[in-house]
Design an enzyme around this catalytic site. Structure first.
Site, PDB file in Angstrom:
ATOM      1  N   ARG A  84       0.844  -1.197   0.000  1.00 57.40           N
ATOM      2  CA  ARG A  84       0.000   0.000   0.000  1.00 57.40           C
ATOM      3  C   ARG A  84       0.877   1.244   0.000  1.00 57.40           C
ATOM      4  O   ARG A  84       1.877   1.301   0.720  1.00 57.40           O
ATOM      5  CB  ARG A  84      -0.905  -0.006   1.235  1.00 57.40           C
ATOM      6  CG  ARG A  84      -2.079   0.934   1.159  1.00 57.40           C
ATOM      7  CD  ARG A  84      -2.959   0.789   2.387  1.00 57.40           C
ATOM      8  NE  ARG A  84      -3.424  -0.583   2.640  1.00 57.40           N
ATOM      9  CZ  ARG A  84      -4.321  -0.897   3.559  1.00 57.40           C
ATOM     10  NH1 ARG A  84      -4.828   0.043   4.325  1.00 57.40           N
ATOM     11  NH2 ARG A  84      -4.686  -2.143   3.729  1.00 57.40           N
TER      12      ARG A  84
ATOM     13  N   SER B 166      -8.030  -0.400   0.740  1.00 56.00           N
ATOM     14  CA  SER B 166      -8.953  -0.621   1.841  1.00 56.00           C
ATOM     15  C   SER B 166      -9.630   0.675   2.293  1.00 56.00           C
ATOM     16  O   SER B 166     -10.354   1.302   1.532  1.00 56.00           O
ATOM     17  CB  SER B 166      -8.218  -1.311   2.993  1.00 56.00           C
ATOM     18  OG  SER B 166      -9.119  -1.691   4.004  1.00 56.00           O
ATOM     19  N   HIS B 167      -9.353   1.109   3.523  1.00 53.03           N
ATOM     20  CA  HIS B 167     -10.009   2.271   4.107  1.00 53.03           C
ATOM     21  C   HIS B 167      -9.189   3.546   3.955  1.00 53.03           C
ATOM     22  O   HIS B 167      -9.587   4.595   4.460  1.00 53.03           O
ATOM     23  CB  HIS B 167     -10.252   2.018   5.598  1.00 53.03           C
ATOM     24  CG  HIS B 167      -8.981   1.787   6.365  1.00 53.03           C
ATOM     25  ND1 HIS B 167      -8.241   0.637   6.240  1.00 53.03           N
ATOM     26  CD2 HIS B 167      -8.297   2.567   7.235  1.00 53.03           C
ATOM     27  CE1 HIS B 167      -7.181   0.711   7.016  1.00 53.03           C
ATOM     28  NE2 HIS B 167      -7.180   1.878   7.623  1.00 53.03           N
TER      29      HIS B 167
ATOM     30  N   ASP C  24     -16.456  -0.293   4.757  1.00 52.03           N
ATOM     31  CA  ASP C  24     -15.268   0.444   4.330  1.00 52.03           C
ATOM     32  C   ASP C  24     -15.116   0.390   2.806  1.00 52.03           C
ATOM     33  O   ASP C  24     -16.001  -0.099   2.093  1.00 52.03           O
ATOM     34  CB  ASP C  24     -14.021  -0.086   5.038  1.00 52.03           C
ATOM     35  CG  ASP C  24     -13.557  -1.427   4.501  1.00 52.03           C
ATOM     36  OD1 ASP C  24     -14.407  -2.182   3.993  1.00 52.03           O
ATOM     37  OD2 ASP C  24     -12.359  -1.719   4.585  1.00 52.03           O
TER      38      ASP C  24
ATOM     39  N   ASP D 159     -13.362  -1.390   0.638  1.00 48.54           N
ATOM     40  CA  ASP D 159     -13.359  -2.631  -0.136  1.00 48.54           C
ATOM     41  C   ASP D 159     -14.235  -3.720   0.471  1.00 48.54           C
ATOM     42  O   ASP D 159     -14.146  -4.883   0.068  1.00 48.54           O
ATOM     43  CB  ASP D 159     -11.928  -3.142  -0.330  1.00 48.54           C
ATOM     44  CG  ASP D 159     -11.269  -3.597   0.967  1.00 48.54           C
ATOM     45  OD1 ASP D 159     -11.568  -3.013   2.018  1.00 48.54           O
ATOM     46  OD2 ASP D 159     -10.439  -4.527   0.924  1.00 48.54           O
TER      47      ASP D 159
ATOM     48  N   ASP E  32     -14.573  -5.221   3.559  1.00 47.35           N
ATOM     49  CA  ASP E  32     -14.231  -6.252   4.541  1.00 47.35           C
ATOM     50  C   ASP E  32     -14.244  -5.725   5.967  1.00 47.35           C
ATOM     51  O   ASP E  32     -13.803  -6.417   6.882  1.00 47.35           O
ATOM     52  CB  ASP E  32     -12.883  -6.907   4.221  1.00 47.35           C
ATOM     53  CG  ASP E  32     -11.740  -5.908   4.092  1.00 47.35           C
ATOM     54  OD1 ASP E  32     -11.940  -4.725   4.455  1.00 47.35           O
ATOM     55  OD2 ASP E  32     -10.652  -6.306   3.627  1.00 47.35           O
ATOM     56  N   ARG E  33     -14.760  -4.491   6.187  1.00 45.68           N
ATOM     57  CA  ARG E  33     -14.888  -3.936   7.537  1.00 45.68           C
ATOM     58  C   ARG E  33     -16.337  -3.507   7.768  1.00 45.68           C
ATOM     59  O   ARG E  33     -16.977  -2.963   6.871  1.00 45.68           O
ATOM     60  CB  ARG E  33     -13.982  -2.719   7.736  1.00 45.68           C
ATOM     61  CG  ARG E  33     -12.493  -3.017   7.653  1.00 45.68           C
ATOM     62  CD  ARG E  33     -11.706  -1.738   7.884  1.00 45.68           C
ATOM     63  NE  ARG E  33     -10.263  -1.958   7.833  1.00 45.68           N
ATOM     64  CZ  ARG E  33      -9.396  -1.398   8.659  1.00 45.68           C
ATOM     65  NH1 ARG E  33      -9.823  -0.597   9.611  1.00 45.68           N
ATOM     66  NH2 ARG E  33      -8.109  -1.629   8.537  1.00 45.68           N
TER      67      ARG E  33
ATOM     68  N   HIS F 239     -12.802  -6.105  10.813  1.00 43.47           N
ATOM     69  CA  HIS F 239     -12.713  -7.377  10.094  1.00 43.47           C
ATOM     70  C   HIS F 239     -13.350  -8.469  10.952  1.00 43.47           C
ATOM     71  O   HIS F 239     -12.901  -8.732  12.071  1.00 43.47           O
ATOM     72  CB  HIS F 239     -11.258  -7.724   9.801  1.00 43.47           C
ATOM     73  CG  HIS F 239     -10.584  -6.773   8.869  1.00 43.47           C
ATOM     74  ND1 HIS F 239     -10.675  -6.880   7.498  1.00 43.47           N
ATOM     75  CD2 HIS F 239      -9.820  -5.675   9.099  1.00 43.47           C
ATOM     76  CE1 HIS F 239      -9.990  -5.903   6.935  1.00 43.47           C
ATOM     77  NE2 HIS F 239      -9.461  -5.156   7.875  1.00 43.47           N
TER      78      HIS F 239
END
Length: 814
Positions: free
Chosen positions: A370, A459-460, A593, A595, A597-598, A680
């Site tokens: 990232r 992600s976030h 979030d 993508d 997964d949260r 998660h």
């Protein structure tokens, strides 16, 4: 740059190859057999002996405790008057006489752990009993003529209940004596007696089932289990070895080492002799025939994992939009062996990352890749990464990767470059489009041949970042393997070839599969906060499929994210969701979030229900069906989880923060449920064990529907605590890990218990504090929890002093 060539291997006759193969087979079979005979079996026997000795002593401790209680009960009853208590309530100042008619307390039982005792008149069944449902059952069994064995049950803590009849002057039972004794003295006695073991006391609960009364000792290691019966038919002791006992049972390795050394030495000598004799025979043949090659030395074949070029034809067919395609089998083409041409420049250099050796090391993080788009991660980076991943996939014996991406503006270009790199290594790609990360993981579990994939996402993080989450054979890559990717990219370690590109749609199958698993909680009004992430379209569709009335909020995928990061764990990002839930009178709100997964929830009253509290809800639901299972949670999660998990018969396991660490620990342990404070949440009972915010949301709605309780009512049943959000303290990427190491070694945290599973967590009697290096940003992450606001502030002040002793310039926001 990899250079070199292949030379033809010296010819070995088939009989020699078969002999070498046979020798190798003998070694492969005999080495583990010797290990089993000379190491494992003696160690197993030693452990069995130690466990048997401790089990015998444990049984004696249990029997002594139980007999001590029953003997004390018998002595107490022998001193009672022969007539049962009776009479009407009194207004006197004696509290014993103000209790309901038909019973009175017994207060002088001489036994450790005694809590309460009651004498209940036989004709007082209509009067309220002083304890619980078990007491009522024992009371009725005694009146029916039984003398029940003592029984353990949990009220506020675990107790041993003993019930006995009291006969009057005439015939028959005039009263029932009921005694309640704490099990703490027994636990203390067993803890001292059974050191080095993981001990569980089981109690049978009928129909072949049994439950755990309590568990003592450190976590068990692999080894035998000793089950010991006790004087109570319903009780069993189960003893398993811990690392301490395993060390006590250590056996000598000398016999094994000597045996294997002799065995392998003989094998090597025999193999060398066979090969040498074959070469001597070939030399004689060449000399006799006048072959000029007789004067040359035989070359040892070079072997480089990255020098083969795999040439494959692209598939011209059109894949089905509703199913993942299998790789087509084609006639094997003649494979060409050549070194990858690493000197060929790319046609459109982008940014400053033209040379993989210049890629910044900090973008290769603990559980993903990232960084800042263009400055740190660009199309060149993605293409190099694709080449390495494609090459490693081919080398691992697989032929395809599944690729997906989120809604960021930079994702399409990075995904395209990544795919180009993968294809150039001769690896096929199945592109499932722009979907949430859980859909990629779902696809990997649905395809019968493809087990690895890459998700292009940050992600976030904010819109200016992007990166890659990588999954190999259903496991998420973590720091060591991600660092190896960096080295492979810098060393240009790849093969060349031509893979085939397929496209597939998976979202319909994904939604249908969840819909079949969940009992629909029809009629719930739910607000969905998409935070403009990739889940914005899929989450409302799923909830509508489940029969919910859905109100959409920021659900149009837009990688700009309104100028903020799509992070639902920031309270500021939930303000609009809270207002909408309250204004619309919704049952709850759900936030996802970037993508998917949260997950974070908001109750009907506007209360934020953080992910570790959601995990508490899921624990109660899952452990009812799978008692004795592990539950995995991260170091940032509430301490309330540990007591809850234990009370429901589970085993709490605190683990490292990060979706990759948690994902792999779930698979390793077989835990049915787990989660972390960052959102998660993992299900491995009816789902596949990866973190999936959409599936977690569906399970939450199912629980609310089944319980017919609001989210507020469910959460209100948990013990209360005061906890902070995640607190970020900015720190340079290159310094944060070393800072935490210094804090752990130099910090003075008083009487707290230090846990270094991930960063530094210090546990106190009434709270805890945490400092760890963030894996996703240049910062330290702090969090605190305690039973009161004052205790939180005390722990924060202590941590602040220790942080400033190492770096007085830190800007700490408390």
């Amino acid at each position: 740059m990899i250079t070199g060539h292949r030379t033809k291997a010296p010819y070995l006759p088939r009989r020699i190859l078969l002999a070498l193969l046979l020798i190798g087979l003998v070694l492969a079979v005999s080495t583990p057999l010797l290990y089993r005979l000379l190491v494992e079996q003696p160690r197993h026997q030693a452990l069995e002996g130690l466990l048997a000795d401790r089990a015998s002593r444990g049984r004696a401790a249990v029997d002594e405790f139980v007999s001590g209680v029953t003997d004390a009960v018998d002595r107490q009853l022998s001193e009672l008057p022969t007539s049962a208590p009776s009479g009407a309530p009194s207004s006197s100042t004696d509290p014993e006489r103000d209790r309901p008619v038909g019973w009175r307390a017994l207060t002088d039982l001489d036994v450790p752990g005694f809590d309460e005792g009651y004498l209940i008149a036989a004709d007082g069944a209509d009067f309220p009993l002083p304890t619980n449902y078990l007491a009522q059952t024992l009371y009725e069994r005694v009146l029916s003529g039984e003398i029940p064995d003592p029984v353990a049950a949990r009220d506020t803590q675990w107790y041993l209940y003993v019930a006995r009849p009291v006969a009057g002057e005439a015939t028959g039972i005039e009263a029932v004596a009921l005694f309640q004794v704490r099990l703490d003295p027994l636990k203390s006695a067993l803890k001292d007696t059974l050191a080095g073991t993981n001990t569980r006391l089981f109690q049978s609960v009928g129909e072949g089932r049994r439950g755990v009364v309590f568990e003592l000792g450190q976590p068990p290691v692999r080894g035998p289990e000793k089950v010991e019966e006790t004087s109570l038919d319903r009780w069993q002791l189960s003893l398993r070895p811990t690392a301490q006992l395993q060390a006590d049972a250590a056996v000598s390795w000398w016999y094994f080492a000597a045996s294997t050394t002799v065995l392998w030495g003989l094998a090597v000598l025999l193999m060398a002799r066979l090969v040498r004799r074959n070469f001597q025979w070939r030399d004689r043949q060449w000399r006799d025939s006048g072959d000029p090659r007789a004067a040359k030395k035989h070359s040892i074949p070079e072997d480089n994992l990255f020098t083969e070029r795999f040439v494959k034809k692209a598939d011209s067919g059109t894949p089905s939009p509703t199913a993942l395609p299998d790789r087509e089998t084609e006639p094997a083409a003649e494979q060409q062996t050549e070194v990858a041409d690493n000197s060929e420049p790319f046609t459109q250099p982008v940014g400053r990352a033209a040379d993989p050796a210049t890629f910044p090391s900090h973008v290769f993080r603990a559980y993903d890749i990232r960084g800042r788009v263009d400055d740190e991660i660009d199309e060149k980076f993605a293409q190099f990464l694709g080449r390495v991943l494609g090459s490693q996939t081919i080398h691992a014996g697989e032929e395809s990767l599944i690729v997906a991406g989120d809604a960021r503006p930079s994702t399409p270009a990075l995904k395209s470059a990544l795919i180009k790199g993968i294809l150039s290594a001769g690896c096929d790609v199945i592109d499932i489009g722009l979907v949430p990360t859980p859909v990629l993981n779902f696809a990997l579990h649905q395809h019968d041949k493809v087990q690895s994939g890459v998700m292009v996402t940050a992600s976030h993080n904010t819109a200016g970042d992007n990166g890659f989450k990588i999954f190999a054979r259903h496991h998420a890559l973590t720091s060591e393997r991600i660092a190896a990717l960096r080295d492979a990219m810098a060393g240009r370690q790849w093969v060349t070839g031509q893979g085939a590109l397929h496209e597939a749609g998976v979202t319909d199958i994904y939604l249908q599969t969840i819909g079949k698993d969940i009992l629909p909680p029809e009629g719930l009004k739910v607000v969905v906060e998409g935070l403009h992430g990739i889940t914005g379209e899929l989450a409302p569709a799923l909830l509508k499929l489940l029969g919910c009335d859905v109100i959409e909020l920021n659900c149009s995928p837009d990688g700009a994210f309104d100028g903020r990061g799509p992070d639902p764990t920031l309270a500021a990002n939930l303000e609009e969701l809270i207002q909408t839930v309250e204004l619309q009178g919704a049952d709850l709100g759900l936030a996802f979030d970037g993508d998917g997964d949260r997950l974070v929830a908001v109750s009907g009253s506007g209360r934020i229900v953080w992910p570790d509290e959601l995990l508490m809800i899921f624990v109660k639901d899952v452990l009812i069906r799978t008692p004795g299972s592990d539950v995995i949670f991260d170091v940032k999660s509430t301490r309330r989880l540990q007591g809850l998990i234990t009370s429901y018969g589970g085993r709490p396991v605190m683990w490292k923060t990060g979706h990759s660490h948690m994902h792999n620990k779930m698979l390793e342990s077989g835990a049915p449920v787990g989660g972390e404070f960052s959102g998660h949440l993992f299900f491995n009972d009816r789902w596949f064990g990866f973190d999936d915010a959409l599936y977690a949301a569906a399970r939450l709605l199912e629980i609310i529907g089944l319980r017919e309780q609001s989210l507020d009512e469910i959460v209100a049943s948990f013990p209360e605590s005061v906890a902070t959000e995640e607190i970020k303290v900015a720190m340079d990427e290159e310094q944060k890990d070393r800072f935490v190491e210094r804090l752990a070694s130099e910090g003075d945290f008083g009487d707290g218990a230090v846990i270094t599973t991930d960063g530094l967590r210090v546990e106190y009697a009434e709270g805890w504090g945490l400092v760890r290096a963030s894996n996703t940003s240049p910062a330290l992450t702090l969090r605190f929890e305690a039973e009161s606001r004052g205790e939180v502030e005390r722990i924060q002040a202590l941590f602040k002093r220790q942080l400033h002793l190492i770096d007085p310039t830190l800007a700490i926001p408390f």
